[in-house]
Every structure is written in structure tokens, then in C-alpha cells.
Design a protein around this motif. Structure first.
Motif, mmCIF file in Angstrom:
data_model
loop_
_atom_site.group_PDB
_atom_site.id
_atom_site.type_symbol
_atom_site.label_atom_id
_atom_site.label_comp_id
_atom_site.label_asym_id
_atom_site.label_seq_id
_atom_site.Cartn_x
_atom_site.Cartn_y
_atom_site.Cartn_z
ATOM 1 N N ASP A 2 0.821 -1.207 0.000
ATOM 2 C CA ASP A 2 0.000 0.000 0.000
ATOM 3 C C ASP A 2 0.857 1.260 0.000
ATOM 4 O OD1 ASP A 2 0.846 -0.399 2.628
ATOM 5 O OD2 ASP A 2 -0.970 0.463 3.490
ATOM 6 N N LYS A 3 1.989 1.227 0.692
ATOM 7 C CA LYS A 3 2.862 2.393 0.744
ATOM 8 C C LYS A 3 3.480 2.665 -0.626
ATOM 9 C CE LYS A 3 5.104 3.405 4.537
ATOM 10 N NZ LYS A 3 6.097 3.440 5.631
ATOM 11 N N TRP A 6 0.862 4.085 -3.030
ATOM 12 C CA TRP A 6 0.626 5.494 -2.688
ATOM 13 C C TRP A 6 1.783 6.355 -3.188
ATOM 14 C CZ3 TRP A 6 3.564 7.969 1.301
ATOM 15 C CH2 TRP A 6 3.152 9.260 1.606
ATOM 16 N N ARG A 9 1.750 6.999 -6.804
ATOM 17 C CA ARG A 9 0.599 7.835 -7.168
ATOM 18 C C ARG A 9 -0.498 7.110 -7.934
ATOM 19 N NH1 ARG A 9 0.825 13.445 -6.840
ATOM 20 N NH2 ARG A 9 2.581 14.127 -5.614
ATOM 21 N N PHE A 11 -2.887 5.767 -6.066
ATOM 22 C CA PHE A 11 -3.990 6.099 -5.176
ATOM 23 C C PHE A 11 -3.642 7.371 -4.418
ATOM 24 C CE2 PHE A 11 -4.161 1.539 -5.802
ATOM 25 C CZ PHE A 11 -5.481 1.367 -6.171
ATOM 26 N N LYS A 12 -4.673 8.135 -4.079
ATOM 27 C CA LYS A 12 -4.474 9.430 -3.440
ATOM 28 C C LYS A 12 -4.038 9.298 -1.973
ATOM 29 C CE LYS A 12 -6.588 13.854 -4.105
ATOM 30 N NZ LYS A 12 -7.714 14.528 -4.685
ATOM 31 N N THR A 13 -4.497 8.245 -1.298
ATOM 32 C CA THR A 13 -4.126 8.025 0.097
ATOM 33 C C THR A 13 -3.708 6.575 0.294
ATOM 34 O OG1 THR A 13 -6.352 7.401 0.802
ATOM 35 C CG2 THR A 13 -5.797 9.756 0.897
ATOM 36 N N ARG A 14 -2.973 6.330 1.373
ATOM 37 C CA ARG A 14 -2.587 4.952 1.691
ATOM 38 C C ARG A 14 -3.808 4.131 2.060
ATOM 39 N NH1 ARG A 14 2.094 3.998 5.760
ATOM 40 N NH2 ARG A 14 1.423 1.883 5.310
ATOM 41 N N ALA A 15 -4.789 4.755 2.672
ATOM 42 C CA ALA A 15 -6.011 4.036 3.051
ATOM 43 C C ALA A 15 -6.728 3.520 1.800
ATOM 44 C CB ALA A 15 -6.931 4.940 3.857
ATOM 45 N N LEU A 16 -6.781 4.328 0.748
ATOM 46 C CA LEU A 16 -7.401 3.873 -0.504
ATOM 47 C C LEU A 16 -6.601 2.744 -1.136
ATOM 48 C CD1 LEU A 16 -8.466 7.271 -2.120
ATOM 49 C CD2 LEU A 16 -9.949 5.533 -1.114
ATOM 50 N N ARG A 65 6.201 9.782 -0.878
ATOM 51 C CA ARG A 65 5.423 10.273 -2.017
ATOM 52 C C ARG A 65 6.075 11.559 -2.496
ATOM 53 N NH1 ARG A 65 -0.217 9.537 -3.663
ATOM 54 N NH2 ARG A 65 -0.980 11.402 -4.673
#
Length: 121
Positions: A2-3, A6, A9, A11-16, A65
Motif C-alpha cells: 500500500d505504501k 501510494w 501515485r 492512489f491518493k491516500t494509503r487508506a485507498l 510520495r
């Protein structure tokens, strides 16, 4: 995983990015990837986002990022993936767009038109 997604780029956030992994939208070397999975240079990833489906090869690792120009150096997208996304974008442009006829509450005139259409009055 996930990191890196992110940082690259996708995904906009790590949560997404983590949520996409949990939903099975990210594959690493043919296997569904979990958010905590480690990414290595040379891995082949298949990523499904709103922007389209990406088939990429990881070139570099990053946990920060940075600018988009730097993020694009982290991976190499396959030519077939680029072509498929381009065709999907063209197909989307040619589709007719439907808009809601009214925004918000209808005016008195709009209400009369709707009533006539429904056979009232």
C-alpha cells in the motif's frame, strides 16, 4: 504494497491503496496482494483503478510520495496496458452522457411540465 502504490501515485491516500488490496484489485505476480506485502524490483503488478487497469513492472522502491515525475520513474507500464487504457478512454468519450433534467427543486413552471407529462391536469 500500500505504501508503494501510494508513493507511485496510483492512489491518493494509503487508506485507498490498502482498501484496493483488500478488495482484490491489486495482483502481484499473479497473486492477490495484501496491503502489507513487500514489493521488490522486478515484480509484475496488475492494478485496477478508476483511471483504468494498469499492468506494470516495478523498477524502483520508494516509501516517500514525491512529485508525479519522480513517481513515474518507479515503474514501467506495458505497451498493451497503455493501448487498452487508451481504447477504454475513447470508448468512454463516445458514450452518450445522461444528465438529470433538473437540479434541486423544480420551479413552478417545471412542476407544470412534469404534471402534464404524467397525465395530470
Amino acid at each position: 504494497m500500500d505504501k508503494w502504490l501510494w508513493a507511485a501515485r496510483f492512489f491518493k491516500t494509503r487508506a485507498l491503496a490498502a482498501r484496493a488490496c483488500e478488495l482484490g484489485r491489486v495482483e502481484s505476480n499473479g497473486l492477490t496482494a495484501k496491503p502489507a506485502r513487500e514489493v521488490h524490483a522486478g515484480d509484475r503488478l496488475r492494478i485496477k483503478t478508476e483511471g483504468g487497469d494498469f499492468e506494470i513492472e516495478v523498477l524502483q522502491l520508494s516509501e516517500m510520495r514525491g512529485p508525479a515525475a519522480v513517481a513515474q520513474t518507479l515503474y514501467l507500464e506495458s505497451e498493451a496496458s497503455r493501448e487498452a487504457r487508451r481504447q477504454a478512454a475513447e470508448a468512454h468519450k463516445t458514450m452518450p452522457e445522461f444528465e438529470a433534467p433538473w437540479e434541486g427543486r423544480p420551479s413552478k413552471r417545471d412542476r407544470r411540465v412534469m404534471d402534464r407529462f404524467r397525465g395530470r391536469r
